[in-house]
Design a protein around this motif. Structure first.
Motif, mmCIF file in Angstrom:
data_model
loop_
_atom_site.group_PDB
_atom_site.id
_atom_site.type_symbol
_atom_site.label_atom_id
_atom_site.label_comp_id
_atom_site.label_asym_id
_atom_site.label_seq_id
_atom_site.Cartn_x
_atom_site.Cartn_y
_atom_site.Cartn_z
ATOM 1 N N GLY A 98 0.804 -1.217 0.000
ATOM 2 C CA GLY A 98 0.000 0.000 0.000
ATOM 3 C C GLY A 98 0.842 1.273 0.000
ATOM 4 O O GLY A 98 0.378 2.330 -0.403
ATOM 5 N N ARG A 99 2.097 1.148 0.488
ATOM 6 C CA ARG A 99 2.983 2.323 0.565
ATOM 7 C C ARG A 99 4.389 1.864 0.266
ATOM 8 O O ARG A 99 4.812 0.802 0.739
ATOM 9 C CB ARG A 99 2.903 2.943 1.969
ATOM 10 N N ILE A 100 5.103 2.642 -0.512
ATOM 11 C CA ILE A 100 6.462 2.283 -0.901
ATOM 12 C C ILE A 100 7.390 3.409 -0.431
ATOM 13 O O ILE A 100 7.068 4.582 -0.568
ATOM 14 C CB ILE A 100 6.520 2.009 -2.426
ATOM 15 N N ILE A 101 8.509 3.015 0.175
ATOM 16 C CA ILE A 101 9.383 3.980 0.855
ATOM 17 C C ILE A 101 10.773 3.922 0.237
ATOM 18 O O ILE A 101 11.311 2.838 0.002
ATOM 19 C CB ILE A 101 9.472 3.631 2.365
ATOM 20 N N PHE A 102 11.336 5.078 0.001
ATOM 21 C CA PHE A 102 12.690 5.160 -0.544
ATOM 22 C C PHE A 102 13.653 5.589 0.557
ATOM 23 O O PHE A 102 13.427 6.605 1.225
ATOM 24 C CB PHE A 102 12.729 6.160 -1.705
ATOM 25 N N ALA B 85 -2.033 12.320 2.544
ATOM 26 C CA ALA B 85 -1.427 11.498 1.490
ATOM 27 C C ALA B 85 -1.067 10.093 1.957
ATOM 28 O O ALA B 85 -0.587 9.278 1.174
ATOM 29 C CB ALA B 85 -0.176 12.194 0.935
ATOM 30 N N VAL C 31 -1.276 6.236 2.926
ATOM 31 C CA VAL C 31 -2.065 5.017 2.764
ATOM 32 C C VAL C 31 -1.571 4.019 3.803
ATOM 33 O O VAL C 31 -0.396 3.638 3.801
ATOM 34 C CB VAL C 31 -1.928 4.403 1.355
ATOM 35 N N ILE D 244 -0.463 15.412 -2.180
ATOM 36 C CA ILE D 244 0.968 15.526 -1.895
ATOM 37 C C ILE D 244 1.166 16.264 -0.577
ATOM 38 O O ILE D 244 0.660 17.371 -0.403
ATOM 39 C CB ILE D 244 1.682 16.274 -3.048
ATOM 40 N N ASP D 245 1.843 15.615 0.347
ATOM 41 C CA ASP D 245 2.244 16.287 1.582
ATOM 42 C C ASP D 245 3.759 16.375 1.568
ATOM 43 O O ASP D 245 4.445 15.362 1.686
ATOM 44 C CB ASP D 245 1.737 15.502 2.805
ATOM 45 N N ILE E 262 5.235 12.569 1.449
ATOM 46 C CA ILE E 262 4.349 11.452 1.066
ATOM 47 C C ILE E 262 3.417 11.908 -0.046
ATOM 48 O O ILE E 262 2.851 13.009 0.025
ATOM 49 C CB ILE E 262 3.539 10.937 2.268
ATOM 50 N N ARG E 263 3.274 11.071 -1.060
ATOM 51 C CA ARG E 263 2.450 11.415 -2.227
ATOM 52 C C ARG E 263 1.574 10.220 -2.585
ATOM 53 O O ARG E 263 2.067 9.107 -2.721
ATOM 54 C CB ARG E 263 3.352 11.779 -3.415
ATOM 55 N N LYS E 264 0.302 10.512 -2.760
ATOM 56 C CA LYS E 264 -0.677 9.437 -2.962
ATOM 57 C C LYS E 264 -1.429 9.613 -4.274
ATOM 58 O O LYS E 264 -1.726 10.733 -4.679
ATOM 59 C CB LYS E 264 -1.681 9.496 -1.809
ATOM 60 N N PHE F 209 -2.479 4.544 -3.291
ATOM 61 C CA PHE F 209 -1.099 4.065 -3.160
ATOM 62 C C PHE F 209 -0.207 5.251 -2.810
ATOM 63 O O PHE F 209 -0.302 6.300 -3.426
ATOM 64 C CB PHE F 209 -0.646 3.436 -4.479
ATOM 65 N N SER F 210 0.668 5.063 -1.794
ATOM 66 C CA SER F 210 1.552 6.151 -1.354
ATOM 67 C C SER F 210 3.008 5.886 -1.702
ATOM 68 O O SER F 210 3.491 4.767 -1.530
ATOM 69 C CB SER F 210 1.492 6.315 0.169
ATOM 70 N N PHE F 211 3.673 6.953 -2.139
ATOM 71 C CA PHE F 211 5.124 6.955 -2.312
ATOM 72 C C PHE F 211 5.720 7.812 -1.195
ATOM 73 O O PHE F 211 5.303 8.959 -1.013
ATOM 74 C CB PHE F 211 5.510 7.597 -3.652
ATOM 75 N N GLN F 212 6.658 7.273 -0.452
ATOM 76 C CA GLN F 212 7.280 8.035 0.631
ATOM 77 C C GLN F 212 8.726 8.359 0.280
ATOM 78 O O GLN F 212 9.504 7.440 -0.030
ATOM 79 C CB GLN F 212 7.199 7.244 1.938
ATOM 80 N N SER F 213 9.066 9.637 0.306
ATOM 81 C CA SER F 213 10.440 10.123 0.044
ATOM 82 C C SER F 213 10.961 9.642 -1.305
ATOM 83 O O SER F 213 12.161 9.416 -1.461
ATOM 84 C CB SER F 213 11.407 9.655 1.156
ATOM 85 N N TRP F 214 10.068 9.470 -2.272
ATOM 86 C CA TRP F 214 10.471 8.873 -3.549
ATOM 87 C C TRP F 214 11.169 9.918 -4.415
ATOM 88 O O TRP F 214 10.756 11.078 -4.407
ATOM 89 C CB TRP F 214 9.228 8.330 -4.266
ATOM 90 N N PRO F 215 12.224 9.527 -5.150
ATOM 91 C CA PRO F 215 12.910 10.509 -6.007
ATOM 92 C C PRO F 215 11.949 11.098 -7.039
ATOM 93 O O PRO F 215 11.236 10.341 -7.722
ATOM 94 C CB PRO F 215 14.001 9.675 -6.691
ATOM 95 N N LEU G 111 11.586 9.730 -10.577
ATOM 96 C CA LEU G 111 11.069 8.367 -10.745
ATOM 97 C C LEU G 111 9.601 8.248 -10.330
ATOM 98 O O LEU G 111 9.006 7.171 -10.426
ATOM 99 C CB LEU G 111 11.933 7.375 -9.951
#
Lengths: 526, 526
Positions: free
Chosen positions: A445-449, A461, A463, B126-127, B141-143, B491-497, B500
């Motif tokens: 549900g959430r992907i972390i870099f 934002a 999930v 987007i937060d 975090i971006r959803k 779906f969340s992306f955390q600290s994602w470049p 990408l």
């Protein structure tokens, strides 16, 4: 202040025969208060009150619901030291954690208060009439989100405040306009009762209907089962184990009128350490992860239980440092003898699997109920061949899988069950591993870099959910204001007289909310 | 042009042994084409292709999905007369209906095309990070909404175009980025194949991955069961009977990985005629409802099967006029001998219930497969005491319940199962019947003032769904662009470049979509 009774609406009640006590894992002794388990009569009373309250509560304005939610937050803060002391005595967690979780809980309540005060969350959509349209006239249709009805919330063992009595599920349900019946968690029934008293005070102060909230004690499964099967209940929120969540989901699906269950369940939160990250930052990540794995004695849904890397010297060095670092960390008290019992059992089952190597485990003697952290390793092929190795060990434990190559790592990801989170550690290489990212995205549900999965930011934002069994429905989140969507449904008015429409849909837009009118987003009136 | 074969991705296939034909209810003869039922091998091929296609299709841009959806609409129009003739030969419905439904179908496809081209439907939130936040830094975090995976769509008997092969479920799933496998409805397999050929042509023309669509023939339940149980399938759309929808729901809930089923099922669509409306407009409404009840031989999910009024002379007069008017209407051909068989059986079962009176039924002889309209009446107390009377009779049938008083009418509403729609007919009196409106709102997905429930406008404000058993999940709608929500998850992306991230979430906002950035709605970049 703790009475051990149930709140049936605004009244304290204890007519049943079964009682139980909570346990202090730090002192290894039972706490003093005796809790009365809710009887069938009390369950009937609570559900009936909730049904009656729903008729009024669903029409309460956003401004009034905002007052109610803010007042709950205030009353929780007013509980002061007693709440913090009770929390600690029922969980073994340190005071700092209790204070932090209380802050998070009141922040959640106030976030929902702001959401409903502003009001646009109902997603009003208005398509006005066109009497001249050919071949047939177009009718006026107006849509908004309305509450489902009474919601049952199950308190979580590991978050007595933020995911329990007045936690995210309850705050979201109140914001939606749904009465809530909490099945209090038996491990922290005192904390639950205190928070329940705050909710009841807030409800009375702000004039909410009696029955908008009830709090039922229970040490076993019977009360929960009765509630989920009860025709008056229209939705269920749960945070806990896969076994528990799935049982509730199955019960709800088998009802003659099935109801939605949002269960946020276990997860091993895979972490992928890519080759350059292991080479360049391996030591740093090892130290960081020693902290993340043992945080809160590993008692988080987002605890990193699985680390995937490519077998080489860099990974060996990462494992070595992680193993050295993790044993340096002072062990901490776990929530309950049952929790540590399960931890030790599940760890033992895991260690009995063929091919698993223990890399770090604490040798020294520990106080009762203190969790002994452990790090294990396994080969990729072994992990693939044995799904027992894919199971969660709830506690300060993590397993590193040493994959032969990237293809095997990708295969492992694709074979995992659904997860709350997935993490990728990378140094100027992420763009080369698109298929790894895709595979991970498909399972989480959430992907972390370049971070750790522990720590769930409460923000729009976020999930917190994911493909089964991370949750029973990946289309929703348990954290963030969007979690209100679990408890509402869209509803259309066709050709309805303007003066009898809810304020959200009236031509005049008296609430000044953002609406979509004939395809255009606007705050204006019609 | 009709081959009788299945589309397994872009290829026609007929390796199974079972065959069947469709039936022309107007001529009362089988149609010429022989359809090959999908075999287990073909089911495996279709699901495998769909899984592969999903990897690519989920990344296809909104602009390209728009092309695909518009091209499907164009290709359906290009089918010209053959589609209309086949439709009529497989349903007995008149050409005008076929043309209207085709228009509706291409309108739906183009609505979704516009939705995905514009792109804001993904609800990007987007937060941004705050490294200075105390006590701990805030992460970025971006959803956004992403597709669930392969969706199985069951064609509906009564809407061969708008709720079948390229109907609302399929259009919404493609828009979401989900491959679709259609379990074609056996009553209109030829229409289904033609539309499938249009989808395949469009997919090839616009470069969509092979497997983005498959069309499987089947005369029984086996193919559908295999699909719903298949691990590659991630969601199910269905329009049809309660029995059928519930069976699929149960199967999906019992999977080791449960999946969402959105089934839009039967409904009797209660209509309340309030006292003044019966007195002042009774005759008008009787005439209007004679038309609504018999429209399309009553073969609509929104057919008004239940009319509730207060027993008095005005209601008697309404019943009299309705009965007189309805027999004046020319009967029409029903969809299939099975449908008319069920209609006559269910009507007979209903007429056998104690206390039911037949007020109108057609005496003259009819051609084979023509539906004989009927109006019955019953007392309120009788209706309350016998839930057999609450069941749907799919066809040109309606029952008027003569209630003793408003309290009884309200009780009846509160005892009804969930419904797609509820209608209130009123003349300057609606404000006096708030509790009737509340009770009705609690049971339905759409409420209509002074109108008929038949006719479902395709627009963003429409809700076509409702509390169980109108649908299996009242939190979604089957009609309107919001129906895309059934097939997506946050779906969340955390600290994602940034470079990408998907375009929807990049700082630069290259798609120019509306996003919520740090709590503010904006089309700007960051």
């Amino acid at each position: 202040m703790i009475t051990g009774k149930n709140y049936i609406g605004n009244l304290l009640s204890s007519i049943g025969n079964k009682t139980f006590k909570t346990f202090n894992p730090q002192t290894n002794l039972e706490n003093e208060f005796v809790f009365s388990e809710a009887s069938n009569v009390e369950i009937e009373q609570a559900t009936e009150l909730a049904t009656e309250a729903f008729q009024k509560f669903q029409k309460v304005t956003g401004a009034k619901k905002c007052e109610f939610l803010n007042e709950i937050a205030n009353e929780i803060e007013n509980l002061g030291d007693e709440l913090i002391k009770t929390y600690c005595s029922e969980t073994g967690l340190p005071e700092g954690r209790a204070l932090g979780e209380r802050d998070r809980t009141v922040f959640q309540l106030r976030s929902f208060a702001n959401l409903v005060k502003e009001g646009s969350w109902v997603e009003a959509v208005i398509d006005t009439a066109d009497p001249n349209r050919q071949p047939i006239p177009k009718v006026d249709i107006r849509k908004m989100l309305i509450p489902l009805g009474p919601v049952v919330v199950f308190g979580a063992s590991n978050f007595p405040l933020a995911y329990s009595t007045a936690g995210g599920d309850t705050a979201a349900a109140f914001a939606a306009g749904c009465p809530v019946i909490v099945k209090s968690h038996p491990m922290h029934a005192g904390t639950g009762e205190l928070v329940a008293s705050a909710i009841i005070k807030a409800a009375e102060k702000t004039g909410m209907p009696n029955g908008v909230f009830s709090n039922l004690n229970s040490s076993g499964i019977e009360v929960g089962v009765s509630l989920v099967k009860h025709p008056a209940v229209k939705a269920v929120g749960f945070t806990g184990s896969i076994r528990g969540g799935r049982a509730l989901y199955d019960m709800a699906a088998q009802r003659s009128e099935p109801i939605p269950v949002f269960a946020e369940m276990g997860s091993i939160n895979p972490v992928v350490i890519l080759p350059n990250a292991a080479k360049i930052k391996g030591t740093d990540w090892a130290k960081t992860y020693a902290g993340s794995i043992t945080l809160g004695s590993g008692q988080f849904c987002t605890n990193p239980g699985l680390i995937l890397g490519i077998k080489n010297d860099d990974l060996s060095s990462f494992i070595k440092v992680l193993s050295e670092e993790i044993v340096k960390i002072e062990p901490s008290c776990m929530l309950h003898p049952n929790i540590i019992g399960n931890y030790e059992n599940n760890k033992a089952k895991m260690l009995a699997q063929k091919g698993l190597e223990t890399k770090a485990t604490l040798d020294k003697e520990l106080s009762a109920n203190y969790g002994r952290q452990a790090i294990t390793t396994v080969e990729g092929a072994t992990f693939l061949a044995n799904t027992n190795l894919h199971q969660e060990v709830f506690g300060p434990y993590s397993m590193i899988v040493q994959c032969e190559n990237i293809a095997q790592l990708e295969e492992i990801i694709s074979k995992l069950e659904g997860q709350l989170t997935g993490t990728i550690l990378a140094e100027n290489e992420l763009e080369n591993y698109g298929s790894i990212v895709d595979a991970l995205q498909n399972r989480v549900g959430r992907i972390i870099f370049n971070g750790v999965p522990t720590g769930v930011e409460v923000c729009p934002a976020m999930v917190h959910g994911g493909p089964y069994p991370a949750s029973t429905d990946s289309r929703f989140t348990a954290v963030g204001t969007e979690s209100i969507k679990r408890w509402v449904r869209p509803f259309s008015f066709q050709s309805w007289p303007n003066e009898l429409l809810p304020n959200e849909l009236k031509n005049e837009n008296p609430l000044g909310i953002l609406r979509v009118v004939d395809g255009k987003r606007t705050n204006s009136n019609i």
